[in-house]
Design an enzyme around this catalytic site. Structure first.
Site, short mmCIF file in Angstrom:
data_model
loop_
_atom_site.label_atom_id
_atom_site.label_comp_id
_atom_site.label_asym_id
_atom_site.label_seq_id
_atom_site.Cartn_x
_atom_site.Cartn_y
_atom_site.Cartn_z
N ASP A 162 0.83 -1.21 0.00
CA ASP A 162 0.00 0.00 0.00
C ASP A 162 0.86 1.26 0.00
O ASP A 162 2.00 1.25 0.49
CB ASP A 162 -0.92 -0.02 1.24
CG ASP A 162 -2.10 0.92 1.09
OD1 ASP A 162 -2.35 1.42 -0.02
OD2 ASP A 162 -2.78 1.17 2.12
N ASN A 200 -10.94 -2.53 -5.55
CA ASN A 200 -10.15 -1.60 -6.38
C ASN A 200 -10.80 -1.31 -7.74
O ASN A 200 -10.44 -0.33 -8.40
CB ASN A 200 -8.72 -2.11 -6.58
CG ASN A 200 -7.86 -2.02 -5.34
OD1 ASN A 200 -6.99 -2.87 -5.10
ND2 ASN A 200 -8.06 -0.99 -4.52
#
Ligand code: IPE
Ligand code: IPE
Ligand code: MG
Length: 247
Positions: free
Chosen positions: A21, A69
């Site tokens: 991330d 996502n």
């Protein structure tokens, strides 16, 4: 002494899972578009894979694209998919040279056809490699995975192939995408966020969690070593007392 040599090679986590991330924030810091961050994340993937394999870690799972996502701007999603195809193609040689097997978890059939094809080919070409398994979590979400398992088991029960009374955790695990893999013992998340984001919910029941503020594109071998050293300092009690596990 360098970090790598401080690691006890006899007490390695067999399986490490990573929530990669911070690509977007890294790019922003550099005054660039988000995709610039994703592109620079590839180097971190390479370094982490190499470091894990060199140490003797058996499974490395990288969370590359979550079901959630898809909700990002189409431009970013498309760029990520293109990057994925290009990266798999480019890294295939290195995977082969390093005797690394590629695997994938997630709803990969519903990736763009080009990605699916590239991925399937790489998995097929590396399936006999034995040093380490690199697992890409793609179009993955733990709740999706668990629901698939539930549906399969329910269908087996309905067909009279499975008896509800004798159903055990191991049966459930066989229906998960990760069947045959040990549970992750160490889970790392970069970028300072301290959440799981729908990753391996069943499998991390007893994983040690490690959070680092480093943005994924900056993650290097030493960052992996730090996480492993931290893991090795922990006492894993599995519900028992400290006295029980140290005696
Ligand atoms: C992780 O970085 C990569 C993916 C989720 C594909 P992000 O893109 O989430 O970066 P941040 O969290 O916005 O910084
Ligand atoms: C988690 O990162 C998914 C991947 C690393 C692929 P996100 O950046 O999407 O997570 P949230 O939504 O901020 O929790
Ligand atoms: Mg993020």
């Amino acid at each position: 002494m360098d970090l790598q040599s401080q690691i006890d090679k006899t007490k390695l986590p067999r399986h490490i899972a990573v929530i990669m991330d911070g690509n977007g924030r890294w790019a922003k810091q550099h005054g660039k578009m988000r995709i610039f961050g994703h592109r620079n994340g590839v180097k971190a993937v390479r370094e982490t894979t190499e470091a894990a394999a060199e140490l003797g870690v058996k499974y490395l799972t990288l969370y590359a694209f979550s079901t959630e996502n898809w909700g990002r701007p189409a431009e970013e999603v498309n760029a990520l998919m293109t990057l994925l195809v290009a990266t798999i193609r480019k890294e295939l040689k290195t995977l082969t040279k390093n005797n690394i097997r590629l695997e994938a978890i997630g709803d990969i059939k519903n990736l763009p056809p080009k990605c699916y094809k590239e991925l399937k080919e790489a998995i097929e070409l590396t399936k006999h490699h034995t040093r380490m398994t690199l697992v890409l979590a793609l179009n993955y979400s733990a709740r999706w995975e668990i629901m698939q398992a539930v549906k399969n088991i329910a269908a087996d029960v309905k067909a009279g192939k499975t008896d509800v009374e004798t159903l055990e955790e191991t049966h459930f695990e066989q229906q998960l995408n990760t069947h045959g893999m040990p549970d992750p013992e160490l889970m790392i998340r970069t970028s300072g966020e301290t959440r799981i984001s729908n990753f391996l919910l069943w499998q991390i029941a007893y994983a040690e969690l490690y959070f680092t503020p480093v943005f994924w594109p900056d993650f290097r071998k030493d960052d992996l070593y730090k996480a492993i050293l931290n893991f090795q300092q922990r006492e894993r009690r599995f519900g028992k007392t400290s006295e029980q596990v140290t005696s």
